[in-house]
Design a protein around this motif. Structure first.
Motif: not given
Length: 70
Positions: A57-70
């Motif tokens: 779940r941490l790997r998935l979260f980190k992979a989506e982090l940039d998109a979530r910050k936008s």
């Protein structure tokens, strides 16, 4: 004799609305405050998380982090 619950450490926390609702739902279901719920989760972190699932779940979260910050 159990340790006394003394909430002596405070820190500013920012979280998503979803995370905030989950925390409050967990606290309400358990019959404790949100501060006590966070304390419980972190004091018992290793026993309430599945290590393999957490890493995934941490790997998935980190992979989506940039998109979530936008």
């Amino acid at each position: 004799m159990p340790k006394r619950l003394r909430l002596t450490r405070r820190f500013p926390v920012a979280m998503t609305n979803d995370a905030y609702r989950q925390l409050n739902r967990f606290a309400q279901d358990a019959g404790i405050t949100s501060d006590e719920a966070l304390t419980f989760l972190f004091e018992h972190f290793n026993s309430v998380t599945d290590h393999d699932n957490l890493n995934h779940r941490l790997r998935l979260f980190k992979a989506e982090l940039d998109a979530r910050k936008s």
